[in-house]
Design a protein around this motif. Structure first.
Motif, PDB file in Angstrom:
ATOM      1  N   ASP A 176      46.975  25.953  50.498  1.00 52.86           N
ATOM      2  CA  ASP A 176      46.043  27.052  50.739  1.00 52.86           C
ATOM      3  C   ASP A 176      46.790  28.205  51.415  1.00 52.86           C
ATOM      4  OD1 ASP A 176      43.934  28.707  51.274  1.00 52.86           O
ATOM      5  OD2 ASP A 176      42.907  27.338  52.649  1.00 52.86           O
ATOM      6  N   PRO A 177      46.884  29.366  50.769  1.00 54.35           N
ATOM      7  CA  PRO A 177      47.643  30.479  51.366  1.00 54.35           C
ATOM      8  C   PRO A 177      47.050  30.961  52.690  1.00 54.35           C
ATOM      9  CG  PRO A 177      46.502  31.197  49.369  1.00 54.35           C
ATOM     10  CD  PRO A 177      46.332  29.722  49.466  1.00 54.35           C
ATOM     11  N   TYR A 178      45.770  30.767  52.875  1.00 52.05           N
ATOM     12  CA  TYR A 178      45.122  31.208  54.109  1.00 52.05           C
ATOM     13  C   TYR A 178      45.453  30.256  55.256  1.00 52.05           C
ATOM     14  CZ  TYR A 178      43.009  34.135  50.674  1.00 52.05           C
ATOM     15  OH  TYR A 178      42.848  35.031  49.646  1.00 52.05           O
ATOM     16  N   THR A 210      35.140  30.979  39.468  1.00 51.43           N
ATOM     17  CA  THR A 210      36.494  31.174  38.922  1.00 51.43           C
ATOM     18  C   THR A 210      37.518  31.328  40.047  1.00 51.43           C
ATOM     19  OG1 THR A 210      35.542  32.268  36.988  1.00 51.43           O
ATOM     20  CG2 THR A 210      37.887  32.580  37.370  1.00 51.43           C
ATOM     21  N   ILE A 211      37.166  32.097  41.046  1.00 47.93           N
ATOM     22  CA  ILE A 211      38.092  32.315  42.174  1.00 47.93           C
ATOM     23  C   ILE A 211      38.303  31.027  42.944  1.00 47.93           C
ATOM     24  CG2 ILE A 211      38.316  33.466  44.418  1.00 47.93           C
ATOM     25  CD1 ILE A 211      36.925  35.908  43.069  1.00 47.93           C
ATOM     26  N   LEU A 212      37.236  30.311  43.232  1.00 50.73           N
ATOM     27  CA  LEU A 212      37.352  29.068  44.000  1.00 50.73           C
ATOM     28  C   LEU A 212      38.107  27.986  43.221  1.00 50.73           C
ATOM     29  CD1 LEU A 212      33.842  29.020  45.696  1.00 50.73           C
ATOM     30  CD2 LEU A 212      36.040  29.654  46.707  1.00 50.73           C
ATOM     31  N   ILE A 213      37.920  27.948  41.904  1.00 51.57           N
ATOM     32  CA  ILE A 213      38.679  26.997  41.074  1.00 51.57           C
ATOM     33  C   ILE A 213      40.161  27.355  41.116  1.00 51.57           C
ATOM     34  CG2 ILE A 213      39.124  26.298  38.685  1.00 51.57           C
ATOM     35  CD1 ILE A 213      36.040  26.412  38.270  1.00 51.57           C
ATOM     36  N   HIS A 214      40.465  28.651  41.019  1.00 51.22           N
ATOM     37  CA  HIS A 214      41.869  29.085  41.095  1.00 51.22           C
ATOM     38  C   HIS A 214      42.499  28.680  42.433  1.00 51.22           C
ATOM     39  CE1 HIS A 214      45.453  31.546  40.660  1.00 51.22           C
ATOM     40  NE2 HIS A 214      45.194  32.061  41.857  1.00 51.22           N
ATOM     41  N   LEU A 215      41.774  28.892  43.512  1.00 50.20           N
ATOM     42  CA  LEU A 215      42.299  28.531  44.839  1.00 50.20           C
ATOM     43  C   LEU A 215      42.462  27.022  44.991  1.00 50.20           C
ATOM     44  CD1 LEU A 215      40.422  30.983  47.228  1.00 50.20           C
ATOM     45  CD2 LEU A 215      42.847  30.984  46.641  1.00 50.20           C
ATOM     46  N   SER A 216      41.554  26.257  44.404  1.00 48.63           N
ATOM     47  CA  SER A 216      41.649  24.789  44.541  1.00 48.63           C
ATOM     48  C   SER A 216      42.815  24.222  43.739  1.00 48.63           C
ATOM     49  CB  SER A 216      40.342  24.135  44.114  1.00 48.63           C
ATOM     50  OG  SER A 216      40.141  24.294  42.721  1.00 48.63           O
ATOM     51  N   LYS A 217      43.286  24.934  42.730  1.00 46.79           N
ATOM     52  CA  LYS A 217      44.412  24.476  41.919  1.00 46.79           C
ATOM     53  C   LYS A 217      45.753  24.719  42.598  1.00 46.79           C
ATOM     54  CE  LYS A 217      42.202  24.881  37.430  1.00 46.79           C
ATOM     55  NZ  LYS A 217      42.198  25.565  36.133  1.00 46.79           N
ATOM     56  N   PRO A 271      38.510  33.814  50.433  1.00 42.86           N
ATOM     57  CA  PRO A 271      37.418  33.824  49.455  1.00 42.86           C
ATOM     58  C   PRO A 271      36.416  32.683  49.648  1.00 42.86           C
ATOM     59  CG  PRO A 271      39.479  34.288  48.364  1.00 42.86           C
ATOM     60  CD  PRO A 271      39.816  33.904  49.780  1.00 42.86           C
ATOM     61  N   ALA A 272      36.870  31.550  50.146  1.00 42.77           N
ATOM     62  CA  ALA A 272      35.955  30.433  50.350  1.00 42.77           C
ATOM     63  C   ALA A 272      34.842  30.789  51.325  1.00 42.77           C
ATOM     64  CB  ALA A 272      36.727  29.218  50.846  1.00 42.77           C
ATOM     65  N   SER A 273      35.147  31.556  52.347  1.00 44.05           N
ATOM     66  CA  SER A 273      34.108  31.953  53.300  1.00 44.05           C
ATOM     67  C   SER A 273      33.484  33.301  52.942  1.00 44.05           C
ATOM     68  CB  SER A 273      34.677  31.991  54.720  1.00 44.05           C
ATOM     69  OG  SER A 273      35.677  32.970  54.824  1.00 44.05           O
ATOM     70  N   GLU A 324      29.637  33.305  38.484  1.00 42.07           N
ATOM     71  CA  GLU A 324      30.772  32.928  37.628  1.00 42.07           C
ATOM     72  C   GLU A 324      32.081  33.402  38.249  1.00 42.07           C
ATOM     73  OE1 GLU A 324      30.349  33.883  33.384  1.00 42.07           O
ATOM     74  OE2 GLU A 324      28.189  34.016  33.759  1.00 42.07           O
ATOM     75  N   MET A 325      32.062  34.609  38.778  1.00 42.27           N
ATOM     76  CA  MET A 325      33.271  35.134  39.425  1.00 42.27           C
ATOM     77  C   MET A 325      33.643  34.271  40.632  1.00 42.27           C
ATOM     78  SD  MET A 325      33.906  38.907  41.011  1.00 42.27           S
ATOM     79  CE  MET A 325      35.359  39.283  41.941  1.00 42.27           C
ATOM     80  N   SER A 326      32.678  33.928  41.436  1.00 44.26           N
ATOM     81  CA  SER A 326      32.937  33.089  42.609  1.00 44.26           C
ATOM     82  C   SER A 326      33.520  31.745  42.201  1.00 44.26           C
ATOM     83  CB  SER A 326      31.643  32.869  43.398  1.00 44.26           C
ATOM     84  OG  SER A 326      31.141  34.070  43.892  1.00 44.26           O
TER      85      SER A 326
END
Length: 176
Positions: A159-161, A148-155, A71-73, A144-146
Motif C-alpha cells: 500500500d503506497p499510503y 475500479t480504484i479500490l481494485i487497482h489499489l488492492s492488486k 482513496p480507501a478513506s 464503478e469508479m470507486s
C-alpha cells in the motif's frame, strides 16, 4: 643617528608585545572555543524547545493529509449515491488539491525527504484518479469508479499510503 637606537627599542618592544599577545591567545583559545560551543548548544536547545512542538504538529498534519487522500478513506467520505464518475472525479481531484493547499506550509517544519514523499503521494493519487477516469466509459457511475480504484489499489503488493506513513514515522523517530 640617535633615533636609530630608539627605533630599534620600539621594534624590540613591539615584537615582544606581539609575541606575548600571540602566546596569550594560543593559551586562551581552547577556553574561548569551549565557551562558544556552550553558547551554541544553549541556543540550539532553546530553539529546539520552541520548534519541536511545531515540528511534531507538522508531522501529525502530514500523516493526516496522507490518510485523507488515501482513496480507501476518501472515496467513502466523498461518495454520495447517485454521482456520476465524472462528478466524483471532479470532487476527488478538488478535495486532493484543497487538502494539499491547506497543508503546504507544513513543509517548513518537516524534512525535505518527507515533503517529497507528500508531493509524490499527492501526484500519484491524482494520476490514479485521472487514469481511472480515462479508462471508464463516459456514462460510468461514481460507484464503478470507486470499485475500479479500490481494485487497482488492492492488486498492488504494498500500500503506497502505508509506505508513505512509514517514511514519515521514520523521520519522526530521527527527531528523538
Amino acid at each position: 643617528m640617535q633615533t636609530l637606537p630608539y627605533l630599534l627599542d620600539i621594534l624590540k618592544y613591539t615584537v615582544a608585545g606581539i609575541g606575548v599577545v600571540w602566546v596569550a591567545l594560543y593559551l586562551f583559545k581552547p577556553y574561548l572555543d569551549k565557551a562558544e560551543q556552550i553558547q551554541v548548544l544553549e541556543l540550539k536547545r532553546a530553539v529546539s524547545s520552541q520548534t519541536l512542538p511545531l515540528r511534531l504538529q507538522a508531522y501529525e498534519r502530514v500523516i493526516l493529509f496522507i490518510e485523507r487522500i488515501n482513496p480507501a478513506s476518501m472515496l467513502i467520505r466523498l461518495n454520495a449515491s447517485g454521482l456520476s464518475a465524472a462528478e466524483l472525479h471532479m470532487m476527488v481531484v478538488t478535495e486532493i488539491r484543497n487538502e494539499f493547499q491547506h497543508n503546504v506550509t507544513q513543509q517548513i517544519y518537516v524534512s525535505v525527504r518527507v515533503w517529497n514523499v507528500v508531493k509524490r503521494v499527492k501526484d500519484d493519487t491524482l494520476t490514479l484518479m485521472n487514469n481511472t477516469m480515462k479508462a471508464l466509459p463516459a456514462d460510468a457511475s461514481g460507484t464503478e469508479m470507486s470499485k475500479t480504484i479500490l481494485i487497482h489499489l488492492s492488486k498492488q503488493e504494498q500500500d503506497p499510503y502505508e509506505i508513505a506513513t512509514g517514511l514519515v514515522r521514520q523521520d519522526i523517530e530521527e527527531l528523538f
